[in-house]
Design an enzyme around this catalytic site. Structure first.
Site, PDB file in Angstrom:
ATOM      1  N   LYS A  80       0.850  -1.201   0.000  1.00  0.00           N
ATOM      2  CA  LYS A  80       0.000   0.000   0.000  1.00  0.00           C
ATOM      3  C   LYS A  80       0.886   1.253   0.000  1.00  0.00           C
ATOM      4  O   LYS A  80       1.875   1.322   0.751  1.00  0.00           O
ATOM      5  CB  LYS A  80      -0.904  -0.017   1.233  1.00  0.00           C
ATOM      6  CG  LYS A  80      -1.982   1.064   1.238  1.00  0.00           C
ATOM      7  CD  LYS A  80      -2.913   0.910   2.445  1.00  0.00           C
ATOM      8  CE  LYS A  80      -4.023   1.954   2.457  1.00  0.00           C
ATOM      9  NZ  LYS A  80      -4.899   1.820   3.647  1.00  0.00           N
ATOM     10  N   SER A 155      -9.769   2.076   2.542  1.00  0.00           N
ATOM     11  CA  SER A 155      -8.886   2.769   1.636  1.00  0.00           C
ATOM     12  C   SER A 155      -7.921   1.867   0.870  1.00  0.00           C
ATOM     13  O   SER A 155      -7.394   2.277  -0.162  1.00  0.00           O
ATOM     14  CB  SER A 155      -8.069   3.795   2.423  1.00  0.00           C
ATOM     15  OG  SER A 155      -7.264   3.155   3.398  1.00  0.00           O
ATOM     16  N   SER A 179      -9.927  -0.318   6.782  1.00  0.00           N
ATOM     17  CA  SER A 179      -9.347  -0.280   5.429  1.00  0.00           C
ATOM     18  C   SER A 179      -8.574  -1.514   4.996  1.00  0.00           C
ATOM     19  O   SER A 179      -8.166  -1.604   3.841  1.00  0.00           O
ATOM     20  CB  SER A 179      -8.441   0.936   5.285  1.00  0.00           C
ATOM     21  OG  SER A 179      -9.230   2.095   5.178  1.00  0.00           O
TER      22      SER A 179
HETATM   23  N1  GLN Z   1     -13.225   4.173   5.727  1.00  0.00           N
HETATM   24  C1  GLN Z   1     -12.706   4.699   6.962  1.00  0.00           C
HETATM   25  C2  GLN Z   1     -12.367   6.146   6.789  1.00  0.00           C
HETATM   26  O1  GLN Z   1     -12.646   6.673   5.788  1.00  0.00           O
HETATM   27  C3  GLN Z   1     -11.520   3.898   7.395  1.00  0.00           C
HETATM   28  C4  GLN Z   1     -10.298   4.234   6.657  1.00  0.00           C
HETATM   29  C5  GLN Z   1      -9.124   3.437   7.087  1.00  0.00           C
HETATM   30  O2  GLN Z   1      -9.240   2.429   7.779  1.00  0.00           O
HETATM   31  N2  GLN Z   1      -7.957   3.914   6.717  1.00  0.00           N
HETATM   32  O3  GLN Z   1     -11.823   6.764   7.643  1.00  0.00           O
END
Ligand code: GLN
Length: 497
Positions: A80, A155, A179
């Site tokens: 990532k 994400s 994410s």
């Molecule tokens: N979807 C969540 C957010 O937008 C979690 C994102 C994540 O875990 N990085 O914050």
């Protein structure tokens, strides 16, 4: 040769160790696959062809000299783009870091290199890991390999899509609110958020430091465990790193026995908003757990209904502080530096141009929640809710070994469907966020396709902090039983790209 891309990480490592195939052949097969499909999928922001082949050659040389190989030597991985990689661009999916080449490796990157894992490249993500669909990337959305018109989650959508598209057998994600797990759920892959502090955050570009956690993504539970052991462990460079032995997750993944385990269904994670096919597959998996000899009971965690609002105060608050470092002076983008403007004006112009809408929304929200006069009412209350959530977990784990729920309320939604509706987007993480707030460990693994849309459904397993091995014990057992029942793995049902 094309079959090499279908191997699990464990199979790849043993084929290389036995000399059935060279690490260079394995790397090349994956680079060819990326070449063939990634224009459609857009899982990668950067492919490091030279670096990958050089790392693979090193493994082949070691083997030729009879040196001992590490358990994942020569296995390709998709990283990532939120972990720093020395000499290789790191953008976090943002224009703000376009062209930035980190001068150092994250601890996680270093450990992968030390384990002779072959890093293929950096994967697409929502900007600074804020989002649930990868649509917030400044470099265009990633498609879900099951249906390219749908989101791969976020994400870490790029990492999950790379696995499901057979571009890599291993990937790394980060999980601040879901994410790793939510992309795993909607792509039919396995994702684990280890206990907070289990995997070093040194060199992980910070979103919300008290929630961010790097972790393994793979196509099988055993592969995730092998990667977990490679990346976890104490790091003096991260002040929140846990100084304790890593739970024996590989051994747990191989146990295939959950007789006598007590499993709690989180009562709050069902009802309105949960897709019928998701609940159907979840309920069938509950029955399977009983057949496998576990004792399954229902558990109530009433504070979990407050997790989402608490998260959307805490995470933006921390992000508003963390992202203050992007001031146009230190990294990446600089706009308007023509000798006529002050440093403050250049900073403002750069942040205006460099950050996307969602990042700005969160910085504004977080700055507001932390401002004097509102701090106690918003940030302070959210922190109290966080304590209540931890207490709910403690009470639940007094009676059960693990908790389970669907990972996400719905399967993968169409690209664009929630892009203009932040609230609808935020709901994708309803079931995953409590574990980030409490810091415990959680996994998502595939438990079938929803009958109404033939898209993957994720089962979430949650374990107490430092009991990550329980995830792998339950996950490995369920995975084996499901594969037996289906006669194949779920990803074999994915349409060809
Ligand atoms: N979807 C969540 C957010 O937008 C979690 C994102 C994540 O875990 N990085 O914050």
């Amino acid at each position: 040769m094309t079959e090499l891309i279908k191997y699990t990480a464990a199979e790849t490592a043993s084929a290389i160790a036995n000399g059935e195939v060279s690490a260079v052949e394995v790397a090349q097969a994956h680079l060819d696959r990326i070449d063939a499909v990634d224009k459609k999928v857009n899982a990668f922001l950067h492919v490091d062809t030279e670096g990958a082949l050089a790392a693979a050659r090193k493994v082949d040389d070691k083997r030729a000299k009879g040196e001992r190989l590490s358990p994942l030597a020569g296995v390709p991985l998709a990283l990532k783009d939120v972990f720093t990689t020395r000499g290789i661009p790191t953008t976090c999916g943002s224009k703000m870091l376009e062209g930035w080449i980190p001068p150092y490796d994250a601890t996680l990157t270093r450990r992968l290199k030390d384990a002779d894992v072959v890093i293929l490249g950096k994967t697409n993500m929502d900007e600074f890991a804020m989002g649930s669909s990868t649509e917030n990337s400044a470099y265009g959305p990633t498609g879900n390999p099951w249906d390219l018109t749908r989101i791969p989650g976020g994400s870490g959508g790029g990492s999950a899509a790379a696995l499901a598209a057979f571009e890599a057998p291993l990937a790394i994600g980060t999980d601040t609110g879901g994410s790793i797990r939510q992309p795993g759920a909607v792509t039919g892959t396995v994702g684990v958020k280890p206990t907070y502090g289990a995997v070093s955050r040194y060199g992980l570009v910070a979103f919300s430091s008290s929630l961010d956690q790097g972790g393994p993504c793979a196509r099988t539970v055993l592969d995730a465990a092998l990667l977990h052991e490679a990346i976890a462990g104490h790091d003096p460079l991260d002040s929140t790193s846990i100084d304790a032995p890593v739970p024996a997750v590989v051994e747990a993944a191989k146990m295939r026995d959950i007789r006598g385990m007590r499993i709690g269904i989180v009562k709050e994670f069902a009802g309105e908003g949960y897709q019928a096919g998701v609940m159907q597959r979840f309920n069938e998996t509950v029955e399977l757990l009983r057949e496998l000899g576990a004792e399954v009971v229902e558990v109530s965690c009433p504070s979990f209904t407050l997790a989402l609002p608490a998260y959307y105060l805490i995470a933006p608050s921390e992000c508003s502080s963390n992202l203050a470092r992007f001031d146009a002076m230190r990294y990446g983008l600089r706009v308007g530096d023509d000798g006529t403007r002050s440093a403050e004006q250049v900073t403002a112009l750069t942040r205006e141009a460099g950050f996307g809408d969602e990042v700005k929304r969160r910085i504004i929200l977080g700055t507001y929640a932390l401002s004097s006069g509102y701090y106690d009412a918003y940030y302070g209350s959210a922190q109290k809710v966080r304590t209540l959530i931890s207490r709910d977990f403690d009470a639940a784990f007094a009676g059960v070994d693990v908790l389970i729920s669907p990972t996400t309320p719905t399967t993968a939604f169409p690209i664009g469907e929630r892009a203009d509706d932040p609230m609808a987007m935020y709901l994708a993480d309803l079931c995953t966020i409590p574990s980030n707030l409490a810091g415990n460990a959680a996994m998502s693994l595939p438990c079938g396709l929803a009958p109404e849309d033939n898209l993957p459904v994720g089962l979430q397993i949650i374990a107490p902090a430092m009991a990550d091995d329980r995830l792998y014990r339950v996950g490995g057992t369920v995975e084996a039983a499901l594969n037996d029942k289906w006669g194949h793995t779920l990803l074999e049902e994915a349409p060809a790209l």
